[in-house]
Design an enzyme around this catalytic site. Structure first.
Site, PDB file in Angstrom:
ATOM      1  N   PRO A  13       0.777  -1.240   0.000  1.00 41.09           N
ATOM      2  CA  PRO A  13       0.000   0.000   0.000  1.00 41.09           C
ATOM      3  C   PRO A  13       0.813   1.298   0.000  1.00 41.09           C
ATOM      4  O   PRO A  13       0.235   2.373  -0.185  1.00 41.09           O
ATOM      5  CB  PRO A  13      -0.799  -0.113   1.298  1.00 41.09           C
ATOM      6  CG  PRO A  13       0.057  -0.946   2.188  1.00 41.09           C
ATOM      7  CD  PRO A  13       0.816  -1.883   1.314  1.00 41.09           C
ATOM      8  N   ASP A  72       1.868   0.893 -11.731  1.00 43.86           N
ATOM      9  CA  ASP A  72       0.730   1.762 -11.399  1.00 43.86           C
ATOM     10  C   ASP A  72       1.180   3.028 -10.683  1.00 43.86           C
ATOM     11  O   ASP A  72       2.290   3.094 -10.166  1.00 43.86           O
ATOM     12  CB  ASP A  72      -0.201   1.018 -10.430  1.00 43.86           C
ATOM     13  CG  ASP A  72      -1.127   0.063 -11.139  1.00 43.86           C
ATOM     14  OD1 ASP A  72      -1.127   0.057 -12.371  1.00 43.86           O
ATOM     15  OD2 ASP A  72      -1.842  -0.665 -10.435  1.00 43.86           O
ATOM     16  N   LYS A 112      -3.627   4.840 -13.624  1.00 46.91           N
ATOM     17  CA  LYS A 112      -4.956   5.372 -13.934  1.00 46.91           C
ATOM     18  C   LYS A 112      -5.344   6.291 -12.794  1.00 46.91           C
ATOM     19  O   LYS A 112      -5.075   5.996 -11.643  1.00 46.91           O
ATOM     20  CB  LYS A 112      -5.978   4.251 -14.019  1.00 46.91           C
ATOM     21  CG  LYS A 112      -5.717   3.331 -15.168  1.00 46.91           C
ATOM     22  CD  LYS A 112      -6.687   2.207 -15.183  1.00 46.91           C
ATOM     23  CE  LYS A 112      -6.400   1.333 -16.381  1.00 46.91           C
ATOM     24  NZ  LYS A 112      -7.254   0.180 -16.406  1.00 46.91           N
ATOM     25  N   GLY A 119      -0.494  -1.474  -7.227  1.00 48.55           N
ATOM     26  CA  GLY A 119      -0.574  -1.031  -5.837  1.00 48.55           C
ATOM     27  C   GLY A 119      -1.314  -2.054  -4.990  1.00 48.55           C
ATOM     28  O   GLY A 119      -2.237  -2.714  -5.473  1.00 48.55           O
ATOM     29  N   GLY A 120      -0.922  -2.207  -3.737  1.00 49.89           N
ATOM     30  CA  GLY A 120      -1.625  -3.098  -2.814  1.00 49.89           C
ATOM     31  C   GLY A 120      -1.533  -4.534  -3.247  1.00 49.89           C
ATOM     32  O   GLY A 120      -0.453  -5.050  -3.544  1.00 49.89           O
ATOM     33  N   ASP A 121      -2.687  -5.191  -3.309  1.00 50.74           N
ATOM     34  CA  ASP A 121      -2.760  -6.565  -3.810  1.00 50.74           C
ATOM     35  C   ASP A 121      -3.290  -6.540  -5.240  1.00 50.74           C
ATOM     36  O   ASP A 121      -4.102  -5.676  -5.593  1.00 50.74           O
ATOM     37  CB  ASP A 121      -3.695  -7.405  -2.929  1.00 50.74           C
ATOM     38  CG  ASP A 121      -3.831  -8.817  -3.473  1.00 50.74           C
ATOM     39  OD1 ASP A 121      -2.853  -9.572  -3.369  1.00 50.74           O
ATOM     40  OD2 ASP A 121      -4.883  -9.149  -4.051  1.00 50.74           O
ATOM     41  N   ILE A 152      -7.414  -7.064  -5.682  1.00 52.59           N
ATOM     42  CA  ILE A 152      -8.425  -6.234  -5.019  1.00 52.59           C
ATOM     43  C   ILE A 152      -8.620  -4.933  -5.801  1.00 52.59           C
ATOM     44  O   ILE A 152      -7.677  -4.135  -5.920  1.00 52.59           O
ATOM     45  CB  ILE A 152      -8.013  -5.914  -3.559  1.00 52.59           C
ATOM     46  CG1 ILE A 152      -7.763  -7.196  -2.760  1.00 52.59           C
ATOM     47  CG2 ILE A 152      -9.077  -5.035  -2.885  1.00 52.59           C
ATOM     48  CD1 ILE A 152      -8.995  -7.994  -2.405  1.00 52.59           C
ATOM     49  N   THR A 162      -2.879  -5.552   0.744  1.00 52.94           N
ATOM     50  CA  THR A 162      -3.882  -4.631   0.238  1.00 52.94           C
ATOM     51  C   THR A 162      -4.052  -3.430   1.187  1.00 52.94           C
ATOM     52  O   THR A 162      -3.732  -3.526   2.379  1.00 52.94           O
ATOM     53  CB  THR A 162      -5.225  -5.376   0.019  1.00 52.94           C
ATOM     54  OG1 THR A 162      -6.097  -4.512  -0.701  1.00 52.94           O
ATOM     55  CG2 THR A 162      -5.878  -5.793   1.315  1.00 52.94           C
ATOM     56  N   ALA A 163      -4.546  -2.311   0.618  1.00 48.00           N
ATOM     57  CA  ALA A 163      -4.632  -1.062   1.399  1.00 48.00           C
ATOM     58  C   ALA A 163      -5.395  -1.265   2.711  1.00 48.00           C
ATOM     59  O   ALA A 163      -5.021  -0.696   3.743  1.00 48.00           O
ATOM     60  CB  ALA A 163      -5.307   0.014   0.556  1.00 48.00           C
ATOM     61  N   MET A 204     -11.667   3.568  -2.882  1.00 54.02           N
ATOM     62  CA  MET A 204     -12.019   4.476  -3.984  1.00 54.02           C
ATOM     63  C   MET A 204     -13.306   5.253  -3.710  1.00 54.02           C
ATOM     64  O   MET A 204     -14.070   5.500  -4.631  1.00 54.02           O
ATOM     65  CB  MET A 204     -12.219   3.674  -5.286  1.00 54.02           C
ATOM     66  CG  MET A 204     -10.980   3.034  -5.800  1.00 54.02           C
ATOM     67  SD  MET A 204     -11.255   2.236  -7.387  1.00 54.02           S
ATOM     68  CE  MET A 204     -12.229   0.823  -6.943  1.00 54.02           C
TER      69      MET A 204
HETATM   70  N1  SAH Z   1      -5.187  -3.012  -5.495  1.00 50.61           N
HETATM   71  C1  SAH Z   1      -5.203  -1.965  -4.501  1.00 50.61           C
HETATM   72  C2  SAH Z   1      -6.446  -1.117  -4.570  1.00 50.61           C
HETATM   73  C3  SAH Z   1      -6.601  -0.362  -5.858  1.00 50.61           C
HETATM   74  S1  SAH Z   1      -7.998   0.699  -5.859  1.00 50.61           S
HETATM   75  C4  SAH Z   1      -5.035  -2.598  -3.115  1.00 50.61           C
HETATM   76  O1  SAH Z   1      -5.116  -3.812  -2.982  1.00 50.61           O
HETATM   77  O2  SAH Z   1      -4.839  -1.840  -2.163  1.00 50.61           O
HETATM   78  C5  SAH Z   1      -7.281   2.213  -5.303  1.00 50.61           C
HETATM   79  C6  SAH Z   1      -7.855   2.561  -3.945  1.00 50.61           C
HETATM   80  O3  SAH Z   1      -7.156   1.844  -2.935  1.00 50.61           O
HETATM   81  C7  SAH Z   1      -7.683   4.025  -3.567  1.00 50.61           C
HETATM   82  O4  SAH Z   1      -8.704   4.830  -4.102  1.00 50.61           O
HETATM   83  C8  SAH Z   1      -7.787   3.937  -2.050  1.00 50.61           C
HETATM   84  O5  SAH Z   1      -9.114   3.808  -1.623  1.00 50.61           O
HETATM   85  C9  SAH Z   1      -7.086   2.615  -1.759  1.00 50.61           C
HETATM   86  N2  SAH Z   1      -5.667   2.812  -1.412  1.00 50.61           N
HETATM   87  C10 SAH Z   1      -4.592   2.324  -2.053  1.00 50.61           C
HETATM   88  N3  SAH Z   1      -3.451   2.655  -1.415  1.00 50.61           N
HETATM   89  C11 SAH Z   1      -3.822   3.354  -0.327  1.00 50.61           C
HETATM   90  C12 SAH Z   1      -3.121   3.972   0.742  1.00 50.61           C
HETATM   91  N4  SAH Z   1      -1.788   3.943   0.824  1.00 50.61           N
HETATM   92  N5  SAH Z   1      -3.838   4.621   1.680  1.00 50.61           N
HETATM   93  C13 SAH Z   1      -5.177   4.683   1.628  1.00 50.61           C
HETATM   94  N6  SAH Z   1      -5.905   4.119   0.650  1.00 50.61           N
HETATM   95  C14 SAH Z   1      -5.239   3.452  -0.315  1.00 50.61           C
END
Ligand code: SAH
Length: 280
Positions: A17, A40, A63, A95-97, A100, A125-126, A177
């Site tokens: 994240p 990303d 995006k 980003g994240g996983d 998700i 994931t976030a 989001m």
């Molecule tokens: N695949 C990503 C999510 C992608 S959608 C995951 O698993 O985390 C993008 C959304 O993820 C953002 O709009 C926000 O709601 C959240 N997000 C991602 N990184 C974040 C962070 N560092 N802090 C807070 N929200 C985050």
């Protein structure tokens, strides 16, 4: 630990994240060997500087719907396929996983259509990063028995019946989001009488040095807050577990409002506005 890695393969990997140390060792190892990295916007710059070989080509394919700019998904699929067919090891870093709220399905279909081998590497994931760094155990005993990952990015996907159920469940709700639509989320949940004990946490830039956590009572939030000022990316956690933040927070807020992740147009100066259907 070093293994020979076959080329002509695509690695779909989560970067975590924000905090660059939250990437897996497996993803980091593949980044060291990659020829091409398709990345990303919500990926720490430090991950790219620390792990990616200087010989690799890094291509930003982010995006950012809120700003109306993005790399079309078709372009991302084509870049991935073209480089893999040239015999290169491609890492598609998200980003994240990877699974998700991302467009992984499109990418998997494109790879399958071209018979390109791939691996999928999970990421933090976030929701899990934010929960840990805010001291909010998502399914804490006695506070919640389950957790749901949701989004209200597209208002048509949630029916009133579902809002009613969301308002009454004991599950912790995590909204991705949804900072732009947060007032609507609160409006719906309060309309269906969500319990006063359930609090709302807005977590901006979770796990980064600019992390900022704000906790609200949902009924006060409706009265006092304009949702447009939150710093992207923002995650929302709603439930009884949010009260635990007060007792178990271990990181000070940073109110600087600085951006950890640069806006996309600063990363790709020539990027044109484009209509798309999903964010990552
Ligand atoms: N695949 C990503 C999510 C992608 S959608 C995951 O698993 O985390 C993008 C959304 O993820 C953002 O709009 C926000 O709601 C959240 N997000 C991602 N990184 C974040 C962070 N560092 N802090 C807070 N929200 C985050």
């Amino acid at each position: 630990m070093k293994r020979t890695i076959k080329s002509q393969k695509v690695i779909l990997a989560g970067a975590g994240p924000g905090d660059p140390e939250l990437i897996t060792m497996k993803a980091a190892r593949y980044l060291q060997n990659a020829d091409v990295v398709l990345v990303d916007r919500l990926v720490s710059k430090e991950i790219l500087t620390n792990y990616v070989s200087p010989k690799a080509e890094i291509i930003y394919v982010g995006k950012q719907c809120r700003r109306g700019i993005s790399t079309p998904q078709k372009t991302i699929n084509e870049l991935m396929v073209e480089h893999a067919l040239l015999g290169k090891l491609v890492v598609r870093l998200k980003g994240g996983d990877v699974s998700i709220f991302s467009n992984i399905l499109d990418e998997l279909e494109a790879l399958a259509a071209h018979n390109i081998p791939y691996e999928i590497i999970p990421g933090v994931t976030a929701a899990l990063g934010a929960a840990a760094f805010a001291g909010i155990p998502l399914t804490a005993r006695g506070y919640a028995t389950a957790v749901r990952f949701l989004t209200y990015y597209k208002s048509d996907v949630v029916t009133n019946e579902y809002w009613k159920e969301l308002s009454n469940t004991e599950d912790t709700l995590v909204f991705y989001m949804s900072s732009e639509t947060l007032l609507n989320v609160v409006e719906k949940l309060t309309t269906y009488h969500i319990h006063e004990d359930k609090l709302l946490a807005v977590i901006e830039q979770a796990t980064t040095p600019f992390q900022n956590v704000q906790v609200y009572n949902l009924y006060d939030f409706k009265r006092n807050i304009s949702a447009t000022n939150f710093v992207s990316p923002t995650l929302v956690i709603i439930g009884r577990v949010v009260a635990l933040h007060e007792n178990f927070k271990w990181l000070e807020n940073n109110d600087s409002k600085e951006f950890y992740f640069k806006p996309l147009n600063q990363l790709i100066p020539n990027l044109q506005p484009e209509k798309i259907s999903n964010v990552s």
